[in-house]
Design an enzyme around this catalytic site. Structure first.
Site, PDB file in Angstrom:
ATOM      1  N   SER A  75       0.825  -1.158  -0.027  1.00 50.80           N
ATOM      2  CA  SER A  75      -0.089   0.304  -0.233  1.00 50.80           C
ATOM      3  C   SER A  75       0.727   1.532  -0.312  1.00 50.80           C
ATOM      4  CB  SER A  75      -0.353   0.040   1.216  1.00 50.80           C
ATOM      5  OG  SER A  75      -1.168  -1.105   1.229  1.00 50.80           O
TER       6      SER A  75
HETATM    7  N1  SAH Z   1      -1.254  -4.623   4.206  1.00 51.16           N
HETATM    8  C1  SAH Z   1       0.177  -4.499   2.461  1.00 51.16           C
HETATM    9  C2  SAH Z   1      -0.820  -5.098   1.504  1.00 51.16           C
HETATM   10  C3  SAH Z   1      -1.100  -5.779   0.715  1.00 51.16           C
HETATM   11  S1  SAH Z   1      -2.330  -6.245  -0.497  1.00 51.16           S
HETATM   12  C4  SAH Z   1       1.312  -4.431   2.765  1.00 51.16           C
HETATM   13  O1  SAH Z   1       1.705  -3.725   3.923  1.00 51.16           O
HETATM   14  O2  SAH Z   1       1.791  -4.842   1.934  1.00 51.16           O
HETATM   15  C5  SAH Z   1      -3.397  -6.182   0.380  1.00 51.16           C
HETATM   16  C6  SAH Z   1      -3.001  -7.947   0.327  1.00 51.16           C
HETATM   17  O3  SAH Z   1      -4.165  -9.151   0.421  1.00 51.16           O
HETATM   18  C7  SAH Z   1      -2.203  -8.892  -0.945  1.00 51.16           C
HETATM   19  O4  SAH Z   1      -1.446  -9.806  -0.562  1.00 51.16           O
HETATM   20  C8  SAH Z   1      -3.989  -9.855  -0.739  1.00 51.16           C
HETATM   21  O5  SAH Z   1      -3.098 -11.117  -1.080  1.00 51.16           O
HETATM   22  C9  SAH Z   1      -3.987  -9.970   0.226  1.00 51.16           C
HETATM   23  N2  SAH Z   1      -5.622 -10.766   0.386  1.00 51.16           N
HETATM   24  C10 SAH Z   1      -6.892 -10.056  -0.394  1.00 51.16           C
HETATM   25  N3  SAH Z   1      -7.843 -10.916  -0.113  1.00 51.16           N
HETATM   26  C11 SAH Z   1      -7.634 -12.133   1.093  1.00 51.16           C
HETATM   27  C12 SAH Z   1      -8.028 -12.524   2.265  1.00 51.16           C
HETATM   28  N4  SAH Z   1      -9.488 -13.065   1.673  1.00 51.16           N
HETATM   29  N5  SAH Z   1      -7.008 -13.026   2.900  1.00 51.16           N
HETATM   30  C13 SAH Z   1      -5.850 -13.110   2.901  1.00 51.16           C
HETATM   31  N6  SAH Z   1      -5.445 -11.850   2.826  1.00 51.16           N
HETATM   32  C14 SAH Z   1      -6.255 -11.748   1.406  1.00 51.16           C
END
Ligand code: SAH
Length: 231
Positions: A75
């Protein structure tokens, strides 16, 4: 290991140029209205470039989302700062993050409160972030490979929940797993845009929702990808 503000991670290094870029990023966040000093300090301390592929270190400090493995993104710094500020952590809260991704958001949270649980649906990201948490000695983070839609009932209730992927609606299982008077920060799709919401659990299980403006996240998808481990 933190030595004079420098974190030592095998194969990666922090240096004065990258520290300078990090300071610049934090000043930019202040300029955008982020005023929680503890959040800004945590973002100054954690080397964000460890969470992107090596060779792209300087990109880590631009205020934009950046690609990580499994076609996901880390993000944008402003979003991390905003979501973290909305959690209003005092140091004693138990926090659940949905969407570990690179692990950056969880690492920031780990400096601000006692215990972080974080779930990722992609096995590759789960494993990469697990290794990084160990290298950074962030031992108050427990990470899981699983489907965040279901939350983590065996560790509930949580004082705060942070969802870092764009949901179609607020998952009922996550509301159930909030402690009384706890709240969740979650981006939710409305007709043509995503909005950052704070969903607070009131007495007798009712909720109060407050909107905090538009945002942009990769989708919150049901189910897990890859092998299920360490559950
Ligand atoms: N907090 C992260 C942002 C990652 S983007 C950071 O600091 O880098 C969002 C993430 O949510 C992705 O890696 C995606 O695979 C995950 N995601 C989406 N749906 C999900 C679910 N149902 N359960 C767990 N993770 C999920």
């Amino acid at each position: 290991m933190f030595i004079n503000g420098l974190v030592m991670v095998k194969g990666r290094r922090d240096n004065y140029k990258l520290k300078g870029l990090r300071l610049h990023m934090v000043k930019h966040l202040m300029h955008l209205g982020i005023d929680d000093v503890k959040v800004l300090q945590a973002m100054l301390e954690i080397p964000r470039h460890y969470f992107v592929e090596s060779g792209f270190e300087e990109w880590a400090y631009k205020d934009q989302a950046f690609p990580i493995a499994s076609d996901q993104t880390i993000s944008r710094p402003y979003t991390v700062a905003l979501q973290t500020s909305l959690l209003k952590l005092t140091g004693s809260e138990k926090v659940l993050e949905i969407g570990t991704g690179s692990g950056y958001q969880a690492s920031i949270l780990s400096l601000l409160t006692q215990k972080i649980y974080t779930i990722e649906r992609h096995d590759t990201l789960f494993k990469q972030s697990h290794k990084l948490f160990q290298q950074l000695e962030l031992f108050n983070i427990r990470n899981y490979h699983g489907d965040g839609y279901k939350g983590l009932p065996k560790r509930a209730p949580f004082d705060r929940i942070i969802v870092t992927a764009g949901a179609q609606e607020v998952p009922g299982a996550l509301v159930d797993q909030l402690a009384p008077s706890g709240w969740m920060v979650i981006p939710v799709q409305s007709i043509d845009k995503q909005e950052m919401l704070v969903v607070e659990k009131k007495q007798r299980g009712t909720t109060q929702v407050t909107q905090y403006g538009e945002c942009e996240f990769v989708p919150f998808l049901e189910g897990k990808v890859g092998r299920l481990e360490h559950q």
